[in-house]
Design a protein around this motif. Sequence first.
Motif, PDB file in Angstrom:
ATOM      1  N   GLY A 429       8.385   0.069  -6.682  1.00 46.87           N
ATOM      2  CA  GLY A 429       9.022   1.264  -6.318  1.00 46.87           C
ATOM      3  C   GLY A 429       8.675   1.852  -5.006  1.00 46.87           C
ATOM      4  N   TYR A 430       8.381   3.133  -4.856  1.00 52.16           N
ATOM      5  CA  TYR A 430       8.098   3.527  -3.681  1.00 52.16           C
ATOM      6  C   TYR A 430       6.708   4.441  -3.708  1.00 52.16           C
ATOM      7  N   ARG A 431       5.961   3.936  -2.761  1.00 53.79           N
ATOM      8  CA  ARG A 431       4.491   4.336  -2.524  1.00 53.79           C
ATOM      9  C   ARG A 431       4.508   5.130  -1.112  1.00 53.79           C
ATOM     10  N   LEU A 432       4.159   6.180  -1.292  1.00 49.27           N
ATOM     11  CA  LEU A 432       3.891   7.014   0.009  1.00 49.27           C
ATOM     12  C   LEU A 432       2.439   7.417   0.413  1.00 49.27           C
ATOM     13  N   ASP A 433       2.216   6.841   1.608  1.00 51.38           N
ATOM     14  CA  ASP A 433       0.676   7.000   1.875  1.00 51.38           C
ATOM     15  C   ASP A 433       0.322   7.683   2.995  1.00 51.38           C
ATOM     16  N   TYR A 434      -0.280   9.012   2.779  1.00 51.71           N
ATOM     17  CA  TYR A 434      -0.604  10.001   3.604  1.00 51.71           C
ATOM     18  C   TYR A 434      -1.892   9.846   4.245  1.00 51.71           C
ATOM     19  N   GLY A 435      -2.483   8.876   4.277  1.00 47.91           N
ATOM     20  CA  GLY A 435      -3.719   8.555   4.718  1.00 47.91           C
ATOM     21  C   GLY A 435      -4.846   9.142   3.989  1.00 47.91           C
ATOM     22  N   ASP A 436      -5.068  10.526   3.558  1.00 46.05           N
ATOM     23  CA  ASP A 436      -5.921  10.916   2.657  1.00 46.05           C
ATOM     24  C   ASP A 436      -5.654  10.823   1.259  1.00 46.05           C
ATOM     25  N   ALA A 437      -4.535  10.403   0.930  1.00 47.15           N
ATOM     26  CA  ALA A 437      -3.946  10.646  -0.500  1.00 47.15           C
ATOM     27  C   ALA A 437      -2.565   9.749  -0.317  1.00 47.15           C
ATOM     28  N   TRP A 438      -2.199   9.261  -1.874  1.00 45.37           N
ATOM     29  CA  TRP A 438      -0.725   8.798  -1.824  1.00 45.37           C
ATOM     30  C   TRP A 438      -0.121   9.202  -3.138  1.00 45.37           C
ATOM     31  N   VAL A 439       0.866   9.010  -3.114  1.00 46.14           N
ATOM     32  CA  VAL A 439       1.828   9.096  -4.501  1.00 46.14           C
ATOM     33  C   VAL A 439       2.709   7.916  -4.701  1.00 46.14           C
ATOM     34  N   LEU A 440       3.165   7.460  -5.966  1.00 45.09           N
ATOM     35  CA  LEU A 440       3.992   6.374  -6.327  1.00 45.09           C
ATOM     36  C   LEU A 440       4.656   6.900  -7.276  1.00 45.09           C
ATOM     37  N   ALA A 441       6.119   6.494  -7.216  1.00 43.89           N
ATOM     38  CA  ALA A 441       7.228   6.687  -8.057  1.00 43.89           C
ATOM     39  C   ALA A 441       8.032   5.505  -8.122  1.00 43.89           C
TER      40      ALA A 441
END
Length: 474
Positions: A429-441
């Motif tokens: 899928g797509y995991r977006l990592d912001y350094g302090d948090a992440w979201v995966l779809a």
Amino acid sequence: MALAVSPAEPASHNHYDHGGQTSMRMNVFGSSGVRGVALDELTPADTVELAQAAGAVFRDRNARVAVGRDSRLTGELFVHAVASGLASVGCDVDCLGVVPTPSLQAYCEQAGVPGVMVTASHNPPEFNGIKLIGDNGVELTRDTLERVESHLEAESAMTTWDEAGEIRSTEGANSAYREQLLEAVDRDRIAGAELTVALDPGHGAGSLTSPGLFRELGCTVKTINAQPDGRFPGRDPEPVQENLAELGRLVESAGADIGIAHDGDADRAIFFDETGAFVDGDAALAALTAPELDAGDTVVSAVNASQRLVDVTTDADASLRLTPIGSTHLITAIRELQAAGETVSIAGEGNGGIIYPSYRVARDGAYTAARLCELIVETPLSELIAPYDGYANVRRNISYDTDEEREAMIDAISAVAEEADATVDTTDGYRLDYGDAWVLARPSGTEPVIRVYAEARSQERAETLVDQMAGAIS
């Protein structure tokens, strides 16, 4: 051959190296072997074919193969099928009886022979399955599994009657495994602390090894569900919080320093602290990882790795390599990194499956638990994991009706990823990592839904990330 592989469902990680991993699954072997409902999705005939294919590959290096099983009712039935399949292609077979997967792996490493483990690990009692082990005691890499699969597609090349392999019963694997464990951990340190351990092997193969191990480590051991029983009458084999309430109560009533639970084949360990509180698997992994890391080391985990692990690796100036879900993928990545000269100090997932490559590139629930006991000699478990509390997780499923809707949702996820000020990983899928948090779809492998997960230090931050992603694809 129509084998059903039990699906593994993810959830998601930061300072990492993708390493070119692919999320494509193998046709027969899933993320952790072959599993299915016994005598329905997985039959003795299937198992014979699989054993013949594995034997054809194993014979390239060794004509002996070890076979073990967990405590499931259909275990002996499938062991006979596996042994027959191996012997029919000319392999001699050592049948070890009921053993944890790590015990079979220790035997394979010591004897220099490959192995077949008959187990469905954490799946319900009606399931069974197969794991293949190399002659180094490590699960086979994807490349070798693909060679086995290629033999499944060809006609079985059985040997002649006078060259069929010999099948023999072999005793002592579990006692040798316990002795190896005792030598691999700080026995004196643990014994000196006079720890009380509450242990729940869940009626699995660990019932035959872990109680004795921790007694030999000098612990007072209180047990529950510690008799091998393939019906799993005390609890389901999956060591998740909802199945382990009795262990929490045992920790409290016994005044134990730690509670330890295994899955069916005891290659995983889940914990309770000294207050009887369940320890999140991601928190345990982070706590076990922190003392192992030096700057420049690499940690290997799956795409659902927690922010806790991200923070630990970042604080140590180490790197995190992500893989698809499952031990096969982790092991393959560890091997690749080691071949490239990198130091992989620890690997694992938040489900309690942890690998210490300096010990063996294999998950081992008893070893993991003993290593945690070393740490709680000076610091109670509740304090040890306290730095890894306070992480918020949010999950949401977004359903679709048609393939066209699914593709449109995936396109929308891709567009969000392209515009985000985040590190993007597409392992699964797509995991977006912001350094302090992440979201995966990611699309579910079992249901017509897109799963969206987020983790952050605050509930509000995690919910915002899920809302933003869900809003873009709804």
